[in-house]
Design a protein around this motif. Structure first.
Motif, PDB file in Angstrom:
ATOM      1  N   GLU A  44      25.919 -45.507 -44.740  1.00  0.00           N
ATOM      2  CA  GLU A  44      26.068 -46.781 -44.050  1.00  0.00           C
ATOM      3  C   GLU A  44      27.403 -47.354 -44.509  1.00  0.00           C
ATOM      4  OE1 GLU A  44      24.051 -51.181 -43.946  1.00  0.00           O
ATOM      5  OE2 GLU A  44      22.777 -49.466 -44.373  1.00  0.00           O
ATOM      6  N   VAL A  45      28.267 -47.660 -43.557  1.00  0.00           N
ATOM      7  CA  VAL A  45      29.607 -48.146 -43.866  1.00  0.00           C
ATOM      8  C   VAL A  45      29.720 -49.585 -43.388  1.00  0.00           C
ATOM      9  CG1 VAL A  45      32.082 -47.808 -43.444  1.00  0.00           C
ATOM     10  CG2 VAL A  45      30.562 -45.825 -43.590  1.00  0.00           C
ATOM     11  N   ARG A  46      30.260 -50.436 -44.248  1.00  0.00           N
ATOM     12  CA  ARG A  46      30.533 -51.813 -43.847  1.00  0.00           C
ATOM     13  C   ARG A  46      31.829 -52.268 -44.488  1.00  0.00           C
ATOM     14  NH1 ARG A  46      26.861 -52.560 -48.031  1.00  0.00           N
ATOM     15  NH2 ARG A  46      27.400 -54.254 -49.441  1.00  0.00           N
ATOM     16  N   ARG A  47      32.420 -53.259 -43.892  1.00  0.00           N
ATOM     17  CA  ARG A  47      33.700 -53.777 -44.380  1.00  0.00           C
ATOM     18  C   ARG A  47      33.442 -54.969 -45.285  1.00  0.00           C
ATOM     19  NH1 ARG A  47      39.251 -54.035 -42.212  1.00  0.00           N
ATOM     20  NH2 ARG A  47      40.355 -55.010 -43.915  1.00  0.00           N
ATOM     21  N   ALA A  48      34.089 -54.981 -46.424  1.00  0.00           N
ATOM     22  CA  ALA A  48      34.144 -56.136 -47.314  1.00  0.00           C
ATOM     23  C   ALA A  48      35.621 -56.478 -47.391  1.00  0.00           C
ATOM     24  CB  ALA A  48      33.568 -55.796 -48.678  1.00  0.00           C
ATOM     25  N   SER A  49      35.977 -57.661 -47.754  1.00  0.00           N
ATOM     26  CA  SER A  49      37.360 -58.154 -47.648  1.00  0.00           C
ATOM     27  C   SER A  49      38.453 -57.081 -47.772  1.00  0.00           C
ATOM     28  CB  SER A  49      37.601 -59.290 -48.633  1.00  0.00           C
ATOM     29  OG  SER A  49      37.358 -58.846 -49.950  1.00  0.00           O
ATOM     30  N   ALA A  50      38.656 -56.514 -48.935  1.00  0.00           N
ATOM     31  CA  ALA A  50      39.747 -55.546 -49.118  1.00  0.00           C
ATOM     32  C   ALA A  50      39.243 -54.120 -49.318  1.00  0.00           C
ATOM     33  CB  ALA A  50      40.603 -55.958 -50.312  1.00  0.00           C
ATOM     34  N   THR A  51      37.966 -53.890 -49.062  1.00  0.00           N
ATOM     35  CA  THR A  51      37.404 -52.556 -49.264  1.00  0.00           C
ATOM     36  C   THR A  51      36.436 -52.200 -48.147  1.00  0.00           C
ATOM     37  OG1 THR A  51      35.508 -53.349 -50.553  1.00  0.00           O
ATOM     38  CG2 THR A  51      37.484 -52.768 -51.796  1.00  0.00           C
ATOM     39  N   TRP A  52      36.161 -50.917 -48.071  1.00  0.00           N
ATOM     40  CA  TRP A  52      35.034 -50.420 -47.292  1.00  0.00           C
ATOM     41  C   TRP A  52      33.930 -50.166 -48.298  1.00  0.00           C
ATOM     42  CZ3 TRP A  52      35.093 -50.666 -42.215  1.00  0.00           C
ATOM     43  CH2 TRP A  52      36.306 -50.608 -41.543  1.00  0.00           C
ATOM     44  N   VAL A  53      32.716 -50.535 -47.968  1.00  0.00           N
ATOM     45  CA  VAL A  53      31.574 -50.263 -48.823  1.00  0.00           C
ATOM     46  C   VAL A  53      30.762 -49.173 -48.133  1.00  0.00           C
ATOM     47  CG1 VAL A  53      29.505 -51.202 -49.904  1.00  0.00           C
ATOM     48  CG2 VAL A  53      31.552 -52.627 -49.681  1.00  0.00           C
ATOM     49  N   VAL A  54      30.536 -48.089 -48.847  1.00  0.00           N
ATOM     50  CA  VAL A  54      29.758 -46.971 -48.305  1.00  0.00           C
ATOM     51  C   VAL A  54      28.513 -46.825 -49.159  1.00  0.00           C
ATOM     52  CG1 VAL A  54      29.741 -44.511 -47.736  1.00  0.00           C
ATOM     53  CG2 VAL A  54      31.876 -45.817 -47.558  1.00  0.00           C
ATOM     54  N   ARG A  55      27.370 -46.906 -48.512  1.00  0.00           N
ATOM     55  CA  ARG A  55      26.095 -46.701 -49.199  1.00  0.00           C
ATOM     56  C   ARG A  55      25.555 -45.343 -48.772  1.00  0.00           C
ATOM     57  NH1 ARG A  55      20.598 -47.055 -49.035  1.00  0.00           N
ATOM     58  NH2 ARG A  55      19.654 -47.858 -50.944  1.00  0.00           N
ATOM     59  N   TRP A  56      25.516 -44.429 -49.738  1.00  0.00           N
ATOM     60  CA  TRP A  56      24.952 -43.107 -49.501  1.00  0.00           C
ATOM     61  C   TRP A  56      23.484 -43.142 -49.891  1.00  0.00           C
ATOM     62  CZ3 TRP A  56      27.359 -39.424 -46.927  1.00  0.00           C
ATOM     63  CH2 TRP A  56      28.751 -39.442 -46.860  1.00  0.00           C
ATOM     64  N   SER A  57      22.635 -42.591 -49.044  1.00  0.00           N
ATOM     65  CA  SER A  57      21.196 -42.531 -49.306  1.00  0.00           C
ATOM     66  C   SER A  57      20.690 -41.138 -48.969  1.00  0.00           C
ATOM     67  CB  SER A  57      20.450 -43.532 -48.420  1.00  0.00           C
ATOM     68  OG  SER A  57      20.892 -44.837 -48.666  1.00  0.00           O
ATOM     69  N   ASP A  58      19.493 -40.863 -49.435  1.00  0.00           N
ATOM     70  CA  ASP A  58      18.786 -39.635 -49.081  1.00  0.00           C
ATOM     71  C   ASP A  58      17.560 -40.071 -48.287  1.00  0.00           C
ATOM     72  OD1 ASP A  58      16.734 -37.492 -49.350  1.00  0.00           O
ATOM     73  OD2 ASP A  58      18.311 -36.509 -50.504  1.00  0.00           O
TER      74      ASP A  58
END
Length: 81
Positions: A44-58
């Motif tokens: 799951e990818v989302r944008r935070a101010s100066a970064t991309w946040v990627v949450r990897w799950s199984d």
């Protein structure tokens, strides 16, 4: 395997940018370790101010109470200028 069977990302995100973000996130040690054993990974990818946040799950553990660290890992990737 670089294929991500389940993926959520911001609508309209350029496919090339998405591929770059996922590739960069896989290089982060926490994500690399998590993905070593995950059998059914998804991101799951989302944008935070100066970064991309990627949450990897199984898929086996995502959202399960008591799964602890098995349920996923979140990493940040800088937004390219």
């Amino acid at each position: 395997d670089d294929e991500v069977p389940f993926l959520r990302a911001p609508e309209g995100l350029d496919p090339g940018t998405l591929a770059s973000v996922l590739e960069a996130s896989r290089a982060v040690p926490d994500a690399r370790h998590y993905l070593t054993w995950a059998r059914y990974p998804h991101a799951e990818v989302r944008r935070a101010s100066a970064t991309w946040v990627v949450r990897w799950s199984d898929a086996r553990y995502d959202g399960q109470q008591g799964a602890g660290g098995l349920s996923g890992v979140e990493v940040e990737v800088p937004v390219a200028p």
